[in-house]
Design an enzyme around this catalytic site. Structure first.
Site, PDB file in Angstrom:
ATOM      1  N   THR A 271       0.833  -1.204   0.000  1.00  0.00           N
ATOM      2  CA  THR A 271       0.000   0.000   0.000  1.00  0.00           C
ATOM      3  C   THR A 271       0.866   1.251   0.000  1.00  0.00           C
ATOM      4  O   THR A 271       2.022   1.201   0.436  1.00  0.00           O
ATOM      5  CB  THR A 271      -0.936   0.030   1.241  1.00  0.00           C
TER       6      THR A 271
ATOM      7  N   LYS B 183      -3.633   3.479   6.576  1.00  0.00           N
ATOM      8  CA  LYS B 183      -4.167   2.113   6.573  1.00  0.00           C
ATOM      9  C   LYS B 183      -3.258   1.191   7.384  1.00  0.00           C
ATOM     10  O   LYS B 183      -3.731   0.350   8.145  1.00  0.00           O
ATOM     11  CB  LYS B 183      -4.218   1.565   5.136  1.00  0.00           C
TER      12      LYS B 183
ATOM     13  N   GLU C 294      -4.267  -2.410 -10.406  1.00  0.00           N
ATOM     14  CA  GLU C 294      -5.655  -2.191  -9.973  1.00  0.00           C
ATOM     15  C   GLU C 294      -6.611  -2.379 -11.142  1.00  0.00           C
ATOM     16  O   GLU C 294      -6.637  -1.564 -12.058  1.00  0.00           O
ATOM     17  CB  GLU C 294      -5.818  -0.788  -9.376  1.00  0.00           C
TER      18      GLU C 294
ATOM     19  N   ASP D 112      -8.403  -3.068  -0.151  1.00  0.00           N
ATOM     20  CA  ASP D 112      -9.088  -2.066  -0.955  1.00  0.00           C
ATOM     21  C   ASP D 112     -10.318  -1.631  -0.178  1.00  0.00           C
ATOM     22  O   ASP D 112     -11.059  -2.462   0.351  1.00  0.00           O
ATOM     23  CB  ASP D 112      -9.479  -2.642  -2.323  1.00  0.00           C
ATOM     24  N   SER D 113     -10.512  -0.324  -0.101  1.00  0.00           N
ATOM     25  CA  SER D 113     -11.639   0.166   0.697  1.00  0.00           C
ATOM     26  C   SER D 113     -12.301   1.335   0.000  1.00  0.00           C
ATOM     27  O   SER D 113     -11.755   1.897  -0.947  1.00  0.00           O
ATOM     28  CB  SER D 113     -11.162   0.559   2.096  1.00  0.00           C
TER      29      SER D 113
ATOM     30  N   PHE E 199     -12.123  10.322   4.288  1.00  0.00           N
ATOM     31  CA  PHE E 199     -13.488  10.799   4.540  1.00  0.00           C
ATOM     32  C   PHE E 199     -13.891  10.731   6.023  1.00  0.00           C
ATOM     33  O   PHE E 199     -15.068  10.905   6.345  1.00  0.00           O
ATOM     34  CB  PHE E 199     -14.485  10.002   3.682  1.00  0.00           C
ATOM     35  N   ASP E 200     -12.936  10.464   6.902  1.00  0.00           N
ATOM     36  CA  ASP E 200     -13.263  10.362   8.337  1.00  0.00           C
ATOM     37  C   ASP E 200     -14.024  11.583   8.872  1.00  0.00           C
ATOM     38  O   ASP E 200     -14.933  11.411   9.694  1.00  0.00           O
ATOM     39  CB  ASP E 200     -11.990  10.147   9.168  1.00  0.00           C
TER      40      ASP E 200
ATOM     41  N   LYS F 284     -12.767   4.412  16.712  1.00  0.00           N
ATOM     42  CA  LYS F 284     -12.983   4.217  15.271  1.00  0.00           C
ATOM     43  C   LYS F 284     -12.798   2.733  14.928  1.00  0.00           C
ATOM     44  O   LYS F 284     -13.608   2.147  14.218  1.00  0.00           O
ATOM     45  CB  LYS F 284     -12.007   5.074  14.441  1.00  0.00           C
TER      46      LYS F 284
HETATM   47  P1  ITT Z   1      -3.541   1.987  -1.539  1.00  0.00           P
HETATM   48  O1  ITT Z   1      -4.385   1.670  -2.755  1.00  0.00           O
HETATM   49  O2  ITT Z   1      -2.133   2.336  -1.869  1.00  0.00           O
HETATM   50  O3  ITT Z   1      -3.668   0.934  -0.464  1.00  0.00           O
HETATM   51  P2  ITT Z   1      -5.430   4.162  -1.259  1.00  0.00           P
HETATM   52  O4  ITT Z   1      -5.624   5.236  -0.246  1.00  0.00           O
HETATM   53  O5  ITT Z   1      -5.352   4.574  -2.703  1.00  0.00           O
HETATM   54  O6  ITT Z   1      -4.135   3.323  -0.849  1.00  0.00           O
HETATM   55  P3  ITT Z   1      -7.852   2.653  -1.823  1.00  0.00           P
HETATM   56  O7  ITT Z   1      -7.625   2.585  -3.285  1.00  0.00           O
HETATM   57  O8  ITT Z   1      -8.324   1.423  -1.109  1.00  0.00           O
HETATM   58  O9  ITT Z   1      -6.538   3.078  -1.029  1.00  0.00           O
HETATM   59  O10 ITT Z   1      -8.823   3.860  -1.546  1.00  0.00           O
HETATM   60  C1  ITT Z   1      -9.481   3.966  -0.365  1.00  0.00           C
HETATM   61  C2  ITT Z   1      -9.918   5.407  -0.179  1.00  0.00           C
HETATM   62  O11 ITT Z   1     -11.170   5.388   0.505  1.00  0.00           O
HETATM   63  C3  ITT Z   1      -8.947   6.152   0.725  1.00  0.00           C
HETATM   64  O12 ITT Z   1      -7.935   6.839   0.026  1.00  0.00           O
HETATM   65  C4  ITT Z   1      -9.878   7.113   1.465  1.00  0.00           C
HETATM   66  O13 ITT Z   1     -10.103   8.247   0.665  1.00  0.00           O
HETATM   67  C5  ITT Z   1     -11.167   6.304   1.551  1.00  0.00           C
HETATM   68  N1  ITT Z   1     -11.172   5.539   2.816  1.00  0.00           N
HETATM   69  C6  ITT Z   1     -11.020   4.206   2.975  1.00  0.00           C
HETATM   70  N2  ITT Z   1     -11.043   3.860   4.268  1.00  0.00           N
HETATM   71  C7  ITT Z   1     -11.200   5.005   4.956  1.00  0.00           C
HETATM   72  C8  ITT Z   1     -11.286   5.320   6.320  1.00  0.00           C
HETATM   73  O14 ITT Z   1     -11.166   4.397   7.260  1.00  0.00           O
HETATM   74  N3  ITT Z   1     -11.461   6.598   6.650  1.00  0.00           N
HETATM   75  C9  ITT Z   1     -11.578   7.552   5.729  1.00  0.00           C
HETATM   76  N4  ITT Z   1     -11.498   7.362   4.412  1.00  0.00           N
HETATM   77  C10 ITT Z   1     -11.301   6.084   4.023  1.00  0.00           C
END
Ligand code: ITT
Length: 190
Positions: free
Chosen positions: A8, A13, A37, A66-67, A144-145, A165
């Site tokens: 990542t 994260k 991706e 992925d989140s 987006f927290d 959290k």
């Molecule tokens: P990697 O792909 O390198 O792991 P990323 O930040 O690009 O990092 P994602 O593609 O999974 O990760 O995107 C997830 C996005 O969703 C992340 O950048 C935040 O904007 C949002 N997000 C996910 N989990 C969150 C959380 O716990 N709190 C706030 N925003 C979150």
């Protein structure tokens, strides 16, 4: 202590996942590299494919997460595009999109894909139901927290102490599921 690579570029994260996994005796080492991706509306598929691609190259125990934030009245947007949307329009942009809308229901989702030479590929999921706040509130966390309020609560994720959290979060649920599964395998080294 079991050590696993976390592929990542998002250090938040890693910090959260390590906090959640420490009771399970698992330590994640951040490994910032380019992930493959795929375009999909399934976080599980995206995480699984990226983990398998990384496994081909690294051949050691690793995971990808992925989140994303899925907003009901926007038909699930930004979903898999959450990272891009956060970087472009951010929290304020989401609040503007929701201006005048009564339905503010949203869900955070998290998919974890783990791979090791002995255990193969396994995926784990977590979600956190909640709503989008009317304004940006709080400074903790990331992404987006400051605009997400989990169900039954008044504070945004960014207004809560980190451990609170984790109790409510999509990442907490997914990594606890992974941690207890790994413990059930009863192995010192995956
Ligand atoms: P990697 O792909 O390198 O792991 P990323 O930040 O690009 O990092 P994602 O593609 O999974 O990760 O995107 C997830 C996005 O969703 C992340 O950048 C935040 O904007 C949002 N997000 C996910 N989990 C969150 C959380 O716990 N709190 C706030 N925003 C979150």
């Amino acid at each position: 202590m079991v050590s696993i690579l976390f592929i990542t570029n998002n250090e938040h994260k890693v910090e959260e996942a390590n906090r959640i996994l420490s009771p399970f005796g698992v330590r994640l080492e951040m490994s910032p590299q380019k992930k493959v991706e795929i375009q999909s509306d399934s976080l599980v598929k995206i995480a699984k494919y990226a983990a398998l691609m990384a496994a081909k190259k690294l051949k050691s125990p690793l995971l990808v997460e992925d989140s994303g934030l899925f907003i009901k009245t926007l038909n699930g947007f930004p979903g898999p595009f959450s990272s891009y949307v956060q970087k472009t329009i951010g929290c304020e942009g989401i609040l503007k999109l929701l201006q005048g809308r009564e339905d503010r229901d949203a869900v955070f989702r998290c998919a974890v894909a783990f791979w090791s030479p002995s255990l193969g590929i396994h995926t784990f999921q977590g979600r956190s139901l909640g709503r989008i706040s009317l304004s940006v509130r709080g400074h903790a966390g990331f992404g987006f927290d400051p605009i997400f309020v989990p169900s039954g609560e008044d504070l945004t994720f960014a207004e809560m102490p980190p451990e609170q959290k984790d109790r409510f979060s999509h990442r907490g649920a997914a990594f606890r599921a992974f941690g207890s599964w790994l413990s059930s395998k009863n192995i010192a080294k995956p």
